[in-house]
Design a protein around this motif. Sequence first.
Motif, PDB file in Angstrom:
ATOM      1  N   MET A   1      -5.709  -0.610   2.374  1.00 52.20           N
ATOM      2  CA  MET A   1      -5.883  -0.374   0.861  1.00 52.20           C
ATOM      3  C   MET A   1      -7.088   0.535   0.726  1.00 52.20           C
ATOM      4  SD  MET A   1      -4.556  -4.082  -0.625  1.00 52.20           S
ATOM      5  CE  MET A   1      -4.645  -3.338  -2.233  1.00 52.20           C
ATOM      6  N   LYS A   2      -8.166   0.308   1.464  1.00 50.35           N
ATOM      7  CA  LYS A   2      -9.500   1.252   0.897  1.00 50.35           C
ATOM      8  C   LYS A   2      -9.109   2.475   1.435  1.00 50.35           C
ATOM      9  CE  LYS A   2     -12.870  -2.273   2.357  1.00 50.35           C
ATOM     10  NZ  LYS A   2     -13.670  -2.727   3.268  1.00 50.35           N
TER      11      LYS A   2
ATOM     12  N   SER B   1     -11.117   1.718   7.697  1.00 52.61           N
ATOM     13  CA  SER B   1     -10.378   2.306   6.782  1.00 52.61           C
ATOM     14  C   SER B   1     -10.447   4.051   6.557  1.00 52.61           C
ATOM     15  CB  SER B   1     -11.173   2.027   5.204  1.00 52.61           C
ATOM     16  OG  SER B   1     -12.337   2.311   5.256  1.00 52.61           O
TER      17      SER B   1
ATOM     18  N   THR C   1       0.863  -1.328   0.195  1.00 54.34           N
ATOM     19  CA  THR C   1      -0.254  -0.011   0.029  1.00 54.34           C
ATOM     20  C   THR C   1       0.822   1.259  -0.022  1.00 54.34           C
ATOM     21  OG1 THR C   1      -0.041   0.262   2.396  1.00 54.34           O
ATOM     22  CG2 THR C   1      -1.870  -1.032   1.167  1.00 54.34           C
TER      23      THR C   1
ATOM     24  N   LYS D   1      -4.412  -9.560   7.306  1.00 50.50           N
ATOM     25  CA  LYS D   1      -4.946  -9.696   5.795  1.00 50.50           C
ATOM     26  C   LYS D   1      -6.142  -8.766   5.837  1.00 50.50           C
ATOM     27  CE  LYS D   1      -3.305 -14.166   4.659  1.00 50.50           C
ATOM     28  NZ  LYS D   1      -3.766 -15.659   4.505  1.00 50.50           N
ATOM     29  N   GLU D   2      -7.124  -8.927   6.894  1.00 51.87           N
ATOM     30  CA  GLU D   2      -8.088  -7.830   6.974  1.00 51.87           C
ATOM     31  C   GLU D   2      -7.881  -6.490   7.173  1.00 51.87           C
ATOM     32  OE1 GLU D   2     -11.395  -9.363   9.159  1.00 51.87           O
ATOM     33  OE2 GLU D   2     -10.611 -11.303   9.254  1.00 51.87           O
TER      34      GLU D   2
ATOM     35  N   LYS E   1      -4.876  -5.259   6.295  1.00 47.41           N
ATOM     36  CA  LYS E   1      -4.536  -4.617   5.150  1.00 47.41           C
ATOM     37  C   LYS E   1      -5.559  -4.084   3.882  1.00 47.41           C
ATOM     38  CE  LYS E   1      -0.819  -5.678   1.471  1.00 47.41           C
ATOM     39  NZ  LYS E   1       0.005  -6.527   1.206  1.00 47.41           N
ATOM     40  N   ASP E   2      -6.580  -4.955   3.869  1.00 47.29           N
ATOM     41  CA  ASP E   2      -7.751  -4.580   3.149  1.00 47.29           C
ATOM     42  C   ASP E   2      -8.477  -2.992   3.422  1.00 47.29           C
ATOM     43  OD1 ASP E   2      -7.615  -6.891   1.910  1.00 47.29           O
ATOM     44  OD2 ASP E   2      -9.373  -7.722   2.816  1.00 47.29           O
ATOM     45  N   GLU E   3      -8.216  -2.890   4.844  1.00 46.33           N
ATOM     46  CA  GLU E   3      -8.913  -1.436   5.302  1.00 46.33           C
ATOM     47  C   GLU E   3      -8.073  -0.563   5.019  1.00 46.33           C
ATOM     48  OE1 GLU E   3     -11.845  -0.576   6.948  1.00 46.33           O
ATOM     49  OE2 GLU E   3     -12.442  -2.681   6.612  1.00 46.33           O
TER      50      GLU E   3
END
Length: 110
Positions: free
Chosen positions: A57-58, A81, A31, A50-51, A53-55
Amino acid sequence: MHNFEQALRESRNYELVANFKSKFSELVLTTHIRLIESDAAKIYTMEIFKEVKDEIMKASAMIVKSRFSRGLSYSRGFPSSNMFYVMKEEYVDHIPTSLVLSRWAKDAKI
């Protein structure tokens, strides 16, 4: 009884493997908020990271049109996020300990 013991052994083995991967795996940072992402990799278990990191990335993709004060929320016990975006905008380079739920941390068993 034999099946229960086998299931218990498999569960304990899975937990040991997951702990090993969390502690000794090197993650690739992808990111634009690298300092916060690397801090999250140090704090959270691999599965929760992993979860998280998704936040992150958002948050990297967000564009703010206007600012106003409003309460920010957790997403399942880790920063959302929106919180990561605010950290980025305020030049915060680590996740404050007050936002880390201890059960998701790598050192939760300690």
